[in-house]
Design an enzyme around this catalytic site. Structure first.
Site, short mmCIF file in Angstrom:
data_model
loop_
_atom_site.label_atom_id
_atom_site.label_comp_id
_atom_site.label_asym_id
_atom_site.label_seq_id
_atom_site.Cartn_x
_atom_site.Cartn_y
_atom_site.Cartn_z
N VAL A 255 58.17 28.57 34.87
CA VAL A 255 59.55 28.75 35.31
C VAL A 255 59.69 30.00 36.17
O VAL A 255 58.83 30.87 36.16
CB VAL A 255 60.51 28.86 34.10
CG1 VAL A 255 60.69 27.50 33.46
CG2 VAL A 255 60.02 29.88 33.10
N GLU A 279 55.93 20.85 31.90
CA GLU A 279 56.89 20.74 30.81
C GLU A 279 58.31 20.65 31.32
O GLU A 279 59.08 19.84 30.87
CB GLU A 279 56.72 21.90 29.82
CG GLU A 279 56.73 23.24 30.50
CD GLU A 279 56.21 24.33 29.59
OE1 GLU A 279 56.00 24.08 28.40
OE2 GLU A 279 56.03 25.45 30.08
O1 0RQ Z 1 63.46 42.77 34.56
O2 0RQ Z 1 65.40 41.94 35.80
O3 0RQ Z 1 65.59 43.87 34.20
O4 0RQ Z 1 64.36 44.14 36.38
O5 0RQ Z 1 60.77 41.70 33.65
O6 0RQ Z 1 60.66 39.84 35.79
O7 0RQ Z 1 59.74 39.47 38.08
O8 0RQ Z 1 62.09 38.63 37.49
O9 0RQ Z 1 59.98 37.63 36.54
O10 0RQ Z 1 61.75 35.79 36.21
O11 0RQ Z 1 59.46 35.35 37.21
O12 0RQ Z 1 59.74 35.97 34.78
C1 0RQ Z 1 56.75 36.39 32.63
C2 0RQ Z 1 59.13 36.91 32.10
C3 0RQ Z 1 58.44 36.34 34.44
C4 0RQ Z 1 58.48 34.54 32.71
C5 0RQ Z 1 58.19 36.05 32.95
C6 0RQ Z 1 60.61 42.96 34.29
C7 0RQ Z 1 61.28 42.81 35.63
C8 0RQ Z 1 62.50 41.98 35.23
C9 0RQ Z 1 61.52 39.67 34.72
P1 0RQ Z 1 64.81 43.22 35.29
P2 0RQ Z 1 60.68 38.89 37.08
P3 0RQ Z 1 60.31 36.10 36.27
C10 0RQ Z 1 56.83 27.43 31.37
C11 0RQ Z 1 55.86 28.49 30.96
C12 0RQ Z 1 56.50 33.21 29.70
C13 0RQ Z 1 56.78 31.76 29.39
C14 0RQ Z 1 56.06 30.81 30.31
C15 0RQ Z 1 58.19 34.13 31.27
C16 0RQ Z 1 61.93 41.05 34.17
O13 0RQ Z 1 57.71 33.77 33.57
O14 0RQ Z 1 59.02 34.27 30.39
O15 0RQ Z 1 55.20 31.15 31.09
N1 0RQ Z 1 56.95 33.59 31.02
N2 0RQ Z 1 56.41 29.55 30.18
O16 0RQ Z 1 61.62 44.05 36.19
C17 0RQ Z 1 58.00 46.09 32.63
C18 0RQ Z 1 56.24 44.99 33.69
C19 0RQ Z 1 57.18 44.05 34.20
C20 0RQ Z 1 58.52 44.22 33.85
C21 0RQ Z 1 58.29 42.46 35.11
N3 0RQ Z 1 54.95 44.90 33.97
N4 0RQ Z 1 56.69 45.98 32.91
N5 0RQ Z 1 58.93 45.22 33.06
N6 0RQ Z 1 59.17 43.21 34.43
N7 0RQ Z 1 57.06 42.96 34.98
C22 0RQ Z 1 58.24 27.40 30.84
C23 0RQ Z 1 58.46 27.25 29.37
O17 0RQ Z 1 57.64 27.52 28.60
C24 0RQ Z 1 59.74 26.73 28.87
#
Ligand code: 0RQ
Length: 488
Positions: A255, A279
């Protein structure tokens, strides 16, 4: 009956299995009515909480409403709601973050305890009592099977022509009677179009006419486009050298905006006749199907933005031929992901120099969303990509670190890491080789020298299989907690 009357039938302390997967197919009214009831109970000084099990994330009407009133004691297996997240991180909700393909079987095995009530959105009830599933199948089959009591929300808003899109597999059994799942093509049908329920268990039927969450996407930004371009170049190369067929292998896409950008990149890529085995089917995959680049896709849920939902509704006959919705235990099943040779593409929070992946935690302790289905696909896929921008928080945080602050996917499950800086192909490499490739290809130039320095010093002392400086390995995160930046 009304949602309030139905909610009154849910006892305090109950394990409640709700429908819903990534903002679609969740019950819209009963959870809100339950939240209102809980608020009134709390105002009267009476404790009242429930344990909420779903397919995956839901929407403000479910997770948001119940979390806001402090009505959730336990939550599983995935959420992405800001209020719910705050409650989890405040230690007020016990959150069980579970691989999505594991949830149904853990429930049948009895590992999660009894399911007292199921609250399931459906599109209709047939005269013989079978149910027309909605835009998300998720864990509904299992909840309907094992719940003591069932509440149905019948939603008249989604297109009625979705009837027939679903493939509900009833062949699952628990070990030692488990048999192979005989699915050999992504959109093959091995089940039936309807959900079964014992009518004697149905205690309420509530009519609704409400839409799913509007899962809107930002236009892909430059960083997402660069990540997408690296992946597409790599896939084209794999086709060229004969490690992938011309139409590739079935795609799973996680996602978020980066995942959406990769699919958008495929629109202009050199591949045709693609297949999806994923999914959640979002805007990017719908567009690939619309434009004839993708022949068909299997998923457990459809979660779209408003314009994409309109497109889907207007052309439902076209999409019904090309999309199959299944229970999540099947859409994410390790046996099927491995048999079909799925190409898995998931986003992450951070990776370390050896390829361990943190998908869930901010600075080691804070929950973001959950592992979702990423592990189901990453470990069992033919190829497994993890993607992230190389830095977060305006550059104060490097997403490539010496050691991840939490591990969701181990180095053994990670084949390819991609940032806007480049792509690290880790296949066939030892830990020390992987570290050098990840630093060279994926780290942001501002952080590359610091990672190189860490790695070089680790290489000058101690055991040399996976060289680390343990006293320093998490110091970047500690510094960030103290100062807001990983920089010294
Ligand atoms: O926070 O908005 O407060 O600044 O994390 O980061 O870059 O907007 O990422 O929306 O693409 O989500 C992994 C969370 C990525 C998601 C993840 C902070 C960043 C921001 C979000 P702010 P982005 P995205 C299919 C598969 C796990 C489940 C999965 C996820 C917020 O893809 O939940 O894969 N994946 N499911 O600033 C500190 C870091 C950071 C950080 C980003 N290194 N340290 N903060 N952020 N990197 C779907 C299902 O399973 C249903």
């Amino acid at each position: 009956m009304s949602a309030a009357e139905a909610a009154a039938l849910i006892p305090a302390g109950a394990n409640v299995g709700m429908s819903g997967f990534t903002g679609s197919g969740h019950p819209k009214l009963v959870p809100q009515a339950l939240a209102t009831r809980i608020e009134a109970e709390h105002a009267a000084g009476r404790p009242f909480q429930v344990n909420v099990w779903t397919g995956a994330s839901t929407a403000p009407e479910l997770d948001g409403a119940l979390a806001r009133v402090g009505g959730m004691r336990q939550r599983l297996p995935f959420q992405s709601d800001p209020v719910c997240r705050d409650r989890i991180n405040a230690g007020e909700v016990d959150y069980l973050d579970i691989h999505l393909s594991h949830v149904a079987q853990q429930a049948w095995f009895g590992f999660l305890g009894p399911l007292h009530v199921a609250v399931i959105e459906v599109l209709g009830i047939l005269p013989d009592g079978r149910l027309i599933p909605s835009a998300a199948v998720g864990n509904n089959k299992t909840w309907l099977d094992i719940a003591d009591k069932v509440i149905l929300e019948v939603n008249s808003l989604p297109p009625a022509e979705m009837e027939g899109m679903h493939d509900i597999y009833y062949g699952t059994a628990i070990p030692p009677r488990r048999l192979p799942i005989n699915l050999t093509q992504p959109i093959e049908r091995i089940g039936e179009p309807y959900l079964r329920v014992d009518p004697a268990k149905v205690i309420a039927v509530v009519p609704t006419h409400h839409g799913d969450r509007d899962t809107a996407f930002a236009q892909p930004d430059a960083v997402s486009n660069q990540i997408a371009a690296h992946i597409i170049d790599f896939l084209a190369h794999e086709v060229k050298v004969g490690r992938l067929p011309r139409n590739m292998l079935p795609l799973q896409s996680g996602v978020g905006n980066v995942a959406n950008a990769v699919l958008a990149g495929l629109l202009d890529g050199p591949f045709d006749d693609l297949l999806g085995f994923t999914e959640v089917l979002q805007d990017g995959m719908l567009e690939l199907i619309k434009r004839g680049k993708m022949a068909a896709a299997s998923a457990t849920a459809i979660s779209l933005s408003r314009p994409a939902l309109q497109e889907f509704t207007d052309n439902i006959a076209f999409y019904r031929e090309r999309i199959v919705l299944r229970p999540q235990e099947i859409s994410n099943h390790p046996e099927l992901v491995r048999r079909l040779g799925v190409i898995a593409m998931n986003a992450m929070i951070e990776a370390d120099i050896y390829g361990n992946i943190n998908s869930t935690h901010l600075m080691g302790s804070g929950m973001m969303n959950g592992i979702g289905g990423s592990g189901d696909f990453a470990r069992n896929g033919y190829l497994s990509f993890f993607v992230t921008p190389s830095v977060a928080k305006g550059g104060a945080v490097s997403c490539i670190v010496p050691m991840v602050s939490h591990v969701d996917h181990t180095e053994h499950d990670t084949q390819i890491i991609v940032t806007e800086q480049g792509l690290a192909d880790l296949r066939g490499l030892s830990p020390r080789q992987r570290a050098q490739v990840i630093i060279d290809k994926c780290a942001h130039p501002d952080w590359r020298p610091l990672l190189q320095d860490y790695f070089d010093r680790a290489r000058s002392q101690g055991a040399q299989h996976t060289p680390h400086l343990l006293g320093e390995a998490l110091s970047w995160h500690q510094r960030c907690l103290e100062t807001g930046s990983m920089r010294a």
